[in-house]
Design a protein around this motif. Sequence first.
Motif, PDB file in Angstrom:
ATOM      1  N   PRO A 283       0.805  -1.230   0.000  1.00 29.77           N
ATOM      2  CA  PRO A 283       0.000   0.000   0.000  1.00 29.77           C
ATOM      3  C   PRO A 283       0.833   1.272   0.000  1.00 29.77           C
ATOM      4  O   PRO A 283       0.331   2.326  -0.368  1.00 29.77           O
ATOM      5  CB  PRO A 283      -0.823  -0.132   1.292  1.00 29.77           C
ATOM      6  N   ASP A 284       2.104   1.198   0.416  1.00 29.94           N
ATOM      7  CA  ASP A 284       2.934   2.398   0.460  1.00 29.94           C
ATOM      8  C   ASP A 284       4.396   1.982   0.454  1.00 29.94           C
ATOM      9  O   ASP A 284       5.120   2.160   1.434  1.00 29.94           O
ATOM     10  CB  ASP A 284       2.607   3.222   1.710  1.00 29.94           C
ATOM     11  N   GLY A 285       4.833   1.373  -0.653  1.00 23.83           N
ATOM     12  CA  GLY A 285       6.203   0.887  -0.710  1.00 23.83           C
ATOM     13  C   GLY A 285       6.608   0.555  -2.124  1.00 23.83           C
ATOM     14  O   GLY A 285       5.927   0.902  -3.091  1.00 23.83           O
ATOM     15  N   ASP A 286       7.729  -0.142  -2.269  1.00 23.26           N
ATOM     16  CA  ASP A 286       8.325  -0.429  -3.568  1.00 23.26           C
ATOM     17  C   ASP A 286       8.378  -1.937  -3.827  1.00 23.26           C
ATOM     18  O   ASP A 286       8.384  -2.747  -2.901  1.00 23.26           O
ATOM     19  CB  ASP A 286       9.758   0.123  -3.619  1.00 23.26           C
ATOM     20  N   GLY A 287       8.428  -2.289  -5.144  1.00 25.37           N
ATOM     21  CA  GLY A 287       8.669  -3.664  -5.540  1.00 25.37           C
ATOM     22  C   GLY A 287       7.787  -4.669  -4.835  1.00 25.37           C
ATOM     23  O   GLY A 287       8.248  -5.439  -3.985  1.00 25.37           O
ATOM     24  N   ALA A 288       6.509  -4.706  -5.206  1.00 24.23           N
ATOM     25  CA  ALA A 288       5.570  -5.547  -4.461  1.00 24.23           C
ATOM     26  C   ALA A 288       5.975  -7.015  -4.453  1.00 24.23           C
ATOM     27  O   ALA A 288       5.819  -7.701  -3.445  1.00 24.23           O
ATOM     28  CB  ALA A 288       4.162  -5.395  -5.026  1.00 24.23           C
ATOM     29  N   ALA A 289       6.501  -7.513  -5.578  1.00 28.05           N
ATOM     30  CA  ALA A 289       6.877  -8.923  -5.645  1.00 28.05           C
ATOM     31  C   ALA A 289       8.288  -9.166  -5.122  1.00 28.05           C
ATOM     32  O   ALA A 289       8.530 -10.093  -4.354  1.00 28.05           O
ATOM     33  CB  ALA A 289       6.768  -9.438  -7.077  1.00 28.05           C
ATOM     34  N   LEU A 290       9.256  -8.324  -5.557  1.00 30.56           N
ATOM     35  CA  LEU A 290      10.662  -8.589  -5.256  1.00 30.56           C
ATOM     36  C   LEU A 290      11.430  -7.282  -5.158  1.00 30.56           C
ATOM     37  O   LEU A 290      11.338  -6.433  -6.056  1.00 30.56           O
ATOM     38  CB  LEU A 290      11.279  -9.460  -6.362  1.00 30.56           C
ATOM     39  N   VAL A 291      12.185  -7.124  -4.075  1.00 34.58           N
ATOM     40  CA  VAL A 291      13.121  -6.020  -3.922  1.00 34.58           C
ATOM     41  C   VAL A 291      14.502  -6.591  -3.651  1.00 34.58           C
ATOM     42  O   VAL A 291      14.664  -7.469  -2.792  1.00 34.58           O
ATOM     43  CB  VAL A 291      12.706  -5.080  -2.769  1.00 34.58           C
ATOM     44  N   THR A 292      15.515  -6.106  -4.401  1.00 34.69           N
ATOM     45  CA  THR A 292      16.906  -6.404  -4.092  1.00 34.69           C
ATOM     46  C   THR A 292      17.617  -5.086  -3.848  1.00 34.69           C
ATOM     47  O   THR A 292      17.490  -4.153  -4.638  1.00 34.69           O
ATOM     48  CB  THR A 292      17.597  -7.171  -5.225  1.00 34.69           C
ATOM     49  N   GLU A 293      18.365  -5.013  -2.750  1.00 35.90           N
ATOM     50  CA  GLU A 293      19.076  -3.780  -2.402  1.00 35.90           C
ATOM     51  C   GLU A 293      20.491  -4.105  -1.943  1.00 35.90           C
ATOM     52  O   GLU A 293      20.786  -5.221  -1.511  1.00 35.90           O
ATOM     53  CB  GLU A 293      18.334  -3.022  -1.293  1.00 35.90           C
ATOM     54  N   GLY A 294      21.356  -3.080  -2.029  1.00 33.80           N
ATOM     55  CA  GLY A 294      22.722  -3.222  -1.556  1.00 33.80           C
ATOM     56  C   GLY A 294      23.604  -3.929  -2.553  1.00 33.80           C
ATOM     57  O   GLY A 294      23.326  -3.981  -3.757  1.00 33.80           O
ATOM     58  N   SER A 295      24.700  -4.490  -2.074  1.00 33.15           N
ATOM     59  CA  SER A 295      25.645  -5.190  -2.935  1.00 33.15           C
ATOM     60  C   SER A 295      25.159  -6.613  -3.202  1.00 33.15           C
ATOM     61  O   SER A 295      24.143  -7.052  -2.681  1.00 33.15           O
ATOM     62  CB  SER A 295      27.022  -5.211  -2.278  1.00 33.15           C
ATOM     63  N   GLY A 296      25.910  -7.327  -4.018  1.00 30.86           N
ATOM     64  CA  GLY A 296      25.540  -8.696  -4.363  1.00 30.86           C
ATOM     65  C   GLY A 296      25.128  -8.800  -5.812  1.00 30.86           C
ATOM     66  O   GLY A 296      25.125  -7.824  -6.559  1.00 30.86           O
ATOM     67  N   ASP A 297      24.794 -10.008  -6.231  1.00 32.74           N
ATOM     68  CA  ASP A 297      24.396 -10.238  -7.609  1.00 32.74           C
ATOM     69  C   ASP A 297      23.060 -10.956  -7.650  1.00 32.74           C
ATOM     70  O   ASP A 297      22.701 -11.707  -6.740  1.00 32.74           O
ATOM     71  CB  ASP A 297      25.466 -11.058  -8.347  1.00 32.74           C
ATOM     72  N   LEU A 313       7.507   2.668  -6.523  1.00 31.01           N
ATOM     73  CA  LEU A 313       8.565   2.308  -7.467  1.00 31.01           C
ATOM     74  C   LEU A 313       8.555   0.814  -7.755  1.00 31.01           C
ATOM     75  O   LEU A 313       8.792  -0.004  -6.862  1.00 31.01           O
ATOM     76  CB  LEU A 313       9.935   2.702  -6.899  1.00 31.01           C
ATOM     77  N   GLY A 314       8.285   0.450  -9.030  1.00 33.03           N
ATOM     78  CA  GLY A 314       8.369  -0.943  -9.428  1.00 33.03           C
ATOM     79  C   GLY A 314       7.184  -1.773  -8.992  1.00 33.03           C
ATOM     80  O   GLY A 314       7.135  -2.269  -7.863  1.00 33.03           O
ATOM     81  N   GLY A 315       6.211  -1.948  -9.902  1.00 36.20           N
ATOM     82  CA  GLY A 315       5.025  -2.719  -9.542  1.00 36.20           C
ATOM     83  C   GLY A 315       5.361  -4.124  -9.119  1.00 36.20           C
ATOM     84  O   GLY A 315       4.840  -4.624  -8.113  1.00 36.20           O
ATOM     85  N   ALA A 316       6.234  -4.798  -9.870  1.00 39.59           N
ATOM     86  CA  ALA A 316       6.666  -6.143  -9.507  1.00 39.59           C
ATOM     87  C   ALA A 316       8.023  -6.127  -8.830  1.00 39.59           C
ATOM     88  O   ALA A 316       8.214  -6.715  -7.765  1.00 39.59           O
ATOM     89  CB  ALA A 316       6.713  -7.036 -10.738  1.00 39.59           C
ATOM     90  N   VAL A 317       9.016  -5.424  -9.449  1.00 38.00           N
ATOM     91  CA  VAL A 317      10.407  -5.552  -9.020  1.00 38.00           C
ATOM     92  C   VAL A 317      11.051  -4.181  -8.845  1.00 38.00           C
ATOM     93  O   VAL A 317      10.926  -3.310  -9.716  1.00 38.00           O
ATOM     94  CB  VAL A 317      11.225  -6.373 -10.041  1.00 38.00           C
ATOM     95  N   TYR A 318      11.752  -4.019  -7.739  1.00 34.36           N
ATOM     96  CA  TYR A 318      12.674  -2.904  -7.524  1.00 34.36           C
ATOM     97  C   TYR A 318      14.056  -3.530  -7.399  1.00 34.36           C
ATOM     98  O   TYR A 318      14.282  -4.374  -6.515  1.00 34.36           O
ATOM     99  CB  TYR A 318      12.323  -2.152  -6.250  1.00 34.36           C
TER     100      TYR A 318
END
Length: 375
Positions: A283-297, A313-318
């Motif tokens: 309701p008030d955030g990003d990447g409803a399905a998947l968020v990846t943040e920071g370092s890594g692959d 930001l990003g309906g499915a993925v941020y």
Amino acid sequence: DGDGCGADCTVEANWTCDGAPSVCGCTEYWRGGACDECVVYVDAAATGNATATGLGWAEAFSTLQPAIDAAHAAGPGCELWVAEGDYEAYHSTPVGGLVLRSGVAIYGGFAGDETALSQRDPEARRTRILAQSQYAGLVAHHAFVADSVTDVVLDGLIIRGGDANGNGPDIRGGGLFAFESMLTVRNCVIVDNQAKFGGGIFVAGGRLHLTDSVLSLNAVPAVIGASGGRGGGLAAYGATVLIERTVFAGNLAFGGNADGIGAYVEDSHLTILDSVFDGHVTPDGDGAALVTEGSGDVHVARTLFTANRSTDLGGAVYVEADSAVFESCLFVTNESRLGGAVYTNPIPGSSVAFLGCTFSYNHATGRGGAVLALD
């Protein structure tokens, strides 16, 4: 000494020399010609068994924690065969949680008369781990707890009802809380758990292999006076995560500023193959399905993202990572303000690539109906 045991009997793993005259045989719970199979039996219906040892179905434990401890004591590679039925998450304190032990594999889906692992049927013989049973009027914070353990397997279980509404680590991992551990979760249904971080599963460090499973209706609850939660289905921090043939469906966010309602992954190595993320809303955030943040692959291949919606930001993925590749993925009917399907926020020197992906019927109320990529 010539009475039945060879000189190497007690040197071999899982062998012992017993009796008079002595005979070389398997240690407790181990069996087979080479003493290379170990099974501890559990059956919720065996409540009247006052002398439970777990050595067979007739002597089965009726609860899980004593069986887990017995299998661990027997040595690495020991298995629990768990019959259909309901099992309470053991909790000697309100924190609750069945404590997982290194080297123990837990298999559900048995009728209670099988002689081989291949005879079980987890879909027909449902083995349910229930954390909502109460201790002093409180629901267990976690169904399972894994703290610095290795070679643990959960297979063929329904994990339900964990409510991590405490403090410190007890706001993480309603279904499974894992810290610096090596686990495989296979053929499991993880449903109706909640936590601020990782309603279904929380992983910090270590390695998780999640395969052929379903994570559904797990929730990030509303947290009054605090920042929003992360990962209704799964939250992972500083870990190596491999997800295969797994469905994330309809996991929930009840509070504001909640990200990655299907899965939230930070500073980790993430691989997702042949999976589905369906019907997540933040309701008030990003990447409803998947968020990846920071370092890594990040590597995601042959995965469907459908009917996910965020307000920002990003309906499915941020996605933010050192390197991210989406290959042969399908994005359908996702929606947000910026980046209807995907919003990318590359960190300096990073790269994001989409190879052979299909975007259909995604919508942004602002910019980037399919993808919005920042420089």
